[in-house]
Write a protein that holds these residues in place. Structure first.
Motif, short mmCIF file in Angstrom:
data_model
loop_
_atom_site.label_atom_id
_atom_site.label_comp_id
_atom_site.label_asym_id
_atom_site.label_seq_id
_atom_site.Cartn_x
_atom_site.Cartn_y
_atom_site.Cartn_z
N ASP A 22 0.85 -1.19 0.00
CA ASP A 22 0.00 0.00 0.00
C ASP A 22 0.88 1.24 0.00
O ASP A 22 1.81 1.35 0.81
N ALA A 23 0.64 2.15 -0.91
CA ALA A 23 1.47 3.35 -1.04
C ALA A 23 1.28 4.26 0.18
O ALA A 23 0.19 4.37 0.73
N THR A 24 2.37 4.92 0.57
CA THR A 24 2.32 5.84 1.70
C THR A 24 2.49 7.29 1.26
O THR A 24 2.67 8.17 2.09
N VAL A 25 2.43 7.50 -0.06
CA VAL A 25 2.50 8.87 -0.58
C VAL A 25 1.20 9.15 -1.33
O VAL A 25 0.50 8.23 -1.75
N PRO A 26 0.85 10.41 -1.52
CA PRO A 26 -0.40 10.75 -2.21
C PRO A 26 -0.40 10.25 -3.66
O PRO A 26 0.64 10.19 -4.32
N TRP A 27 -1.60 9.94 -4.15
CA TRP A 27 -1.77 9.54 -5.54
C TRP A 27 -1.55 10.75 -6.43
O TRP A 27 -2.15 11.80 -6.25
N GLN A 28 -0.66 10.59 -7.43
CA GLN A 28 -0.28 11.71 -8.28
C GLN A 28 -1.07 11.77 -9.59
O GLN A 28 -0.85 12.66 -10.41
N GLY A 29 -1.97 10.82 -9.79
CA GLY A 29 -2.78 10.84 -11.00
C GLY A 29 -4.16 11.42 -10.74
O GLY A 29 -4.45 11.95 -9.67
N LYS A 30 -5.01 11.30 -11.74
CA LYS A 30 -6.38 11.79 -11.62
C LYS A 30 -7.29 10.67 -11.15
O LYS A 30 -7.04 9.50 -11.40
N GLY A 31 -8.37 11.06 -10.49
CA GLY A 31 -9.33 10.08 -10.00
C GLY A 31 -8.89 9.46 -8.69
O GLY A 31 -7.88 9.84 -8.09
N PRO A 32 -9.63 8.46 -8.21
CA PRO A 32 -9.28 7.79 -6.95
C PRO A 32 -7.96 7.03 -7.05
O PRO A 32 -7.52 6.66 -8.14
N ARG A 33 -7.36 6.76 -5.91
CA ARG A 33 -6.12 5.97 -5.87
C ARG A 33 -6.39 4.58 -6.45
O ARG A 33 -7.31 3.88 -6.01
N PRO A 34 -5.59 4.14 -7.44
CA PRO A 34 -5.84 2.84 -8.07
C PRO A 34 -4.99 1.73 -7.47
O PRO A 34 -4.10 1.97 -6.64
N THR A 35 -5.26 0.52 -7.92
CA THR A 35 -4.45 -0.65 -7.56
C THR A 35 -3.93 -1.28 -8.85
O THR A 35 -4.68 -1.49 -9.80
N ILE A 36 -2.64 -1.59 -8.85
CA ILE A 36 -1.99 -2.26 -9.96
C ILE A 36 -1.77 -3.71 -9.55
O ILE A 36 -1.09 -3.98 -8.55
N VAL A 37 -2.32 -4.65 -10.29
CA VAL A 37 -2.07 -6.06 -10.03
C VAL A 37 -0.95 -6.51 -10.97
O VAL A 37 -1.11 -6.46 -12.20
#
Length: 446
Positions: A105-120
């Motif tokens: 789980d990332a501990t830094v803010p999401w830098q893209g648009k929209g909600p924080r995603p998950t990469i499988v």
């Protein structure tokens, strides 16, 4: 078929050849790792419960995982916290089974648009021994098995997916790296089994949604190369029926083995030719009727090598059995694939592994090196063409790295992975656009 052709916008020029080769050779060493000894028996965490949940993607157990690797160029700790996970899935026959993996789980803010995603992330070839499971090498970067009493007293496995995990954690995305069915857990790892790899990837996304608490609306992307590219391609085309609950935004399928027989014939005799044994062992495990006729066609030494490979990692193949030709394993001196062609039960088994019989419902980026010496370029392009003809939105990009040591795998197979997936933002940029809702329609072949 909706198709646009561009031969200039995304070509990788020869000026980057030297850098690409150096990156490919150094790929496994891109993370400073501390080897971690692992015991030969399966640790308690990897033992399945008596009753496996019938619902795919259910989280069975977790435990914290330290991230001990250090990353050149990154000041401070890894931008994420790791958890070892066991989750439920299904075999190709629909039977409940367990899979393990690593959730970061990332501990830094999401830098893209929209909600924080998950990469499988679906890993590239790791091997078939339980010690090869990515989750066993994830913490320290390397896992070293020392077991003088086993058939494989010394075995080394590396965390190949650490660089990709770091790239995504650094921009604030969650990452789940699956171990696949049978890798780490009891039973044979069903290497390049289309259905089971797809199930492991899709169910990893479900488990990640549960772990993050973000639920089924979480934006998801599948990421994989080589074996992993086949797994994500299979997951993308099975998702509409097996995982319709997922909010899948896009998929990267790098160098997917869409036509397995074509790929196995290509690697026979190259640096990782022994990996053919991983595939044979997996298909025999799911189809016991193959075992007797296969043993009748292999020499005792050939069968002994297949048995040994069932407990080895890809590093062992490279250092112990490089450039294996399967004709050296058979009684008639012909290749294993030639011999399988004489077994009536084998043909339908391999036909079931063909990727492209279904159509993805979400955009897919396919990349491959035109001089790939492991996964033939033509069968990858054929997959893109087939999907496009079925109405899928496909972006196909050719990496034009010239031939460098054909048969050595590292330059021309792993080189394009490093160039496209890690050394540039091409793949990450493509998926960031999908998360941002940037439209992509039709097919583009570059």
């Amino acid at each position: 078929m909706r198709q646009n052709t561009s031969r200039h916008n995304h070509r990788r020029k020869a000026g980057g050849v030297a850098a690409a080769v150096l990156l490919a050779v150094a790929f496994a060493g891109s993370i400073v790792a501390v080897p971690q000894a692992v015991a030969a028996p399966i640790a308690d965490f990897y033992q399945p419960p008596t009753d496996i949940p019938a619902t795919p993607g259910a989280v069975i157990r977790t435990e914290p995982m330290p991230l001990l690797v250090s990353v050149p160029g990154i000041n401070g700790p890894w931008p994420g916290t790791a958890t070892r996970v066991m989750y439920s899935s299904q075999t190709e026959n629909g039977d409940p089974t367990v899979v393990t993996g690593t959730f970061v789980d990332a501990t830094v803010p999401w830098q893209g648009k929209g909600p924080r995603p998950t990469i499988v992330i679906a890993p590239g070839t790791m091997g078939q021994g339980d010690q090869c499971a990515p989750s066993k090498a994830f913490s320290a970067g390397l896992a070293l098995q020392l077991d003088p009493l086993s058939q494989n007293p010394l075995s080394l496995s590396a965390n190949q997916e650490a660089p990709a995990t770091l790239r995504w954690n650094a921009v604030g995305a969650r990452v789940f790296v699956t171990d696949y069915i049978g890798l780490g857990t009891p039973g044979t790892h069903t290497y390049v089994n289309r259905i089971e790899e797809a199930h492991a990837v899709i169910d990893a996304a479900r488990a990640a949604n549960a772990l993050s608490g973000s639920g089924p609306a979480t934006p998801i992307a599948f990421w994989g190369y080589s074996q992993g590219g086949g797994a994500t391609a299979a997951a993308a085309e099975l998702q509409p029926t097996y995982g319709p609950d997922l909010n899948l935004k896009g998929t990267w399928s790098g160098a997917p083995p869409a036509d397995l027989l074509d790929v196995l014939a290509k690697i026979d005799g190259n640096l990782i030719g022994g990996a053919i044994g991983f595939a044979i062992n997996g298909f025999v495990a799911r189809n016991p009727a193959l075992e007797k006729p296969l043993r009748e066609r292999t020499t005792p030494a050939g069968q002994a090598l297949l048995d040994q490979l069932a407990g080895e990692c890809i590093g062992d193949v490279i250092f112990k059995h490089p450039f294996t030709k399967t004709s050296s394993l058979t009684r008639d001196g012909k290749s294993l694939l030639n011999n399988l062609g004489t077994i009536p039960e084998a043909a339908p088994i391999f036909e079931r592994q063909r990727i492209g019989t279904l159509t993805p419902a979400t955009p897919v980026l396919i990349t491959v090196g035109i001089n790939d010496d492991t996964v033939p370029y033509g069968q990858v392009r054929d997959l893109a063409t087939t999907w496009c003809g079925g109405g899928a939105d496909v972006t196909f990009r050719t990496n034009e790295l010239p031939p460098v040591g054909p048969g050595l795998v590292l330059p021309n197979h792993f080189g394009p992975e490093v160039m496209d997936g890690l050394a540039t933002n091409e793949v990450i940029g493509y998926l960031m656009d999908r998360f941002a809702g940037t439209p992509v329609t039709g097919c583009t072949f570059d």
